[in-house]
Design an enzyme around this catalytic site. Structure first.
Site, PDB file in Angstrom:
ATOM      1  CB  ILE A 111      37.445  31.858  11.424  1.00  0.00           C
ATOM      2  CG1 ILE A 111      36.358  30.791  11.542  1.00  0.00           C
ATOM      3  CG2 ILE A 111      38.794  31.236  11.623  1.00  0.00           C
ATOM      4  CD1 ILE A 111      36.511  29.646  10.491  1.00  0.00           C
ATOM      5  CB  SER A 112      34.607  32.595  16.469  1.00  0.00           C
ATOM      6  OG  SER A 112      34.201  33.910  16.173  1.00  0.00           O
ATOM      7  CD  GLN A 113      37.859  28.874  21.870  1.00  0.00           C
ATOM      8  OE1 GLN A 113      37.439  29.963  22.264  1.00  0.00           O
ATOM      9  NE2 GLN A 113      38.344  27.973  22.683  1.00  0.00           N
TER      10      GLN A 113
END
Ligand code: SAM
Length: 227
Positions: free
Chosen positions: A64-66
């Site tokens: 899951i992206s930053q």
């Protein structure tokens, strides 16, 4: 879920310290990042870390992206509320939920069945009804519901897939990481009638690979390790 963790406060700090301070100013994007419970999209043993300033592993070798990158990519689409948006790379479903809070209709394509099903489950649990998760090869876009006013690709491409560009509506915006294995340029494309596009590089980023017919093969990705 640990009921003693104050998630709304963690979320407020995330928005203030990681997103607002780095220059995201679209009030609707800030409100969506405040509203969507990011911790519910990550595995239970990682929930306490969900609001930290980093990407997290979500299973199947995916991430899951930053939070800042989610907010930045979303802001670049300039959504007003009634758009039809395509996301390529559903992963946890978090980015799709943020898009769902800001657009009329969201289609999100994931190639891994386990992730697609988990994302559908949490979106349903949160009563998010305008996000549709499809199982398939997003390197070809998602033709059934095209054209789209906005397209977000949340995996690294070596080249912008032509079908994805073709599925962009006129004046539509595409945000996509393009480059090699070690890093990519986050690119913004805008369609300006017919085959005319304007393009600019926004930021260096590092994403997991876009696979599939017009993405990276496993061998190409492994061979690209020293780029
Ligand atoms: N947007 C996601 C989120 O909010 O959790 C994060 C996406 S993760 C960085 C990239 C995702 O792209 C992975 O789930 C991966 O399986 C998916 N992916 C890679 N190639 C794909 C393809 N050709 N079609 C669909 N999904 C793909």
């Amino acid at each position: 879920m640990d009921k003693y963790v104050d998630y709304p406060t963690l979320r407020e700090r995330m928005v203030r310290d990681q997103i607002l301070r780095r220059g995201i100013i679209d009030k609707r994007v800030l409100a969506a990042m405040q509203e969507v419970p990011r911790h519910l999209f990550v595995p239970e043993n990682m929930q306490k870390m969900a609001y930290e300033d980093c990407p997290l592993l979500i299973g199947d070798g995916q991430t899951i992206s930053q939070p800042y990158i989610v907010a930045l990519m979303t802001e670049l689409l300039c959504l007003k509320g009634d758009e039809k948006v395509l996301e390529i790379g559903t992963g946890s479903g978090y980015q799709a939920a943020v898009l769902g809070a800001l657009a009329g209709e969201v289609h999100s394509v994931e190639r891994l069945e386990g992730l697609a099903n988990a994302a559908r489950r949490i979106l349903k649990k949160l009563s998010i009804t305008n996000v549709h998760v499809h199982l398939g090869d997003g390197s070809l876009g998602w033709r059934a519901d095209a054209p789209y006013n906005g397209i977000l690709v949340t995996a690294a491409a070596h080249k912008v897939p032509q079908p994805v560009l073709n599925q962009l509506a006129d004046e539509g915006r595409l945000v996509i990481p393009v480059g090699g294995r070690m890093s990519q340029d986050l690119q913004l494309w805008q369609r300006k009638g017919g085959d005319q596009f304007i393009q600019k590089n926004v930021l260096p980023v590092a994403f997991v690979p876009l696979r599939g017919e017009l993405g990276w093969s496993l061998k190409e990705w492994e061979d690209a390790s020293f780029w």
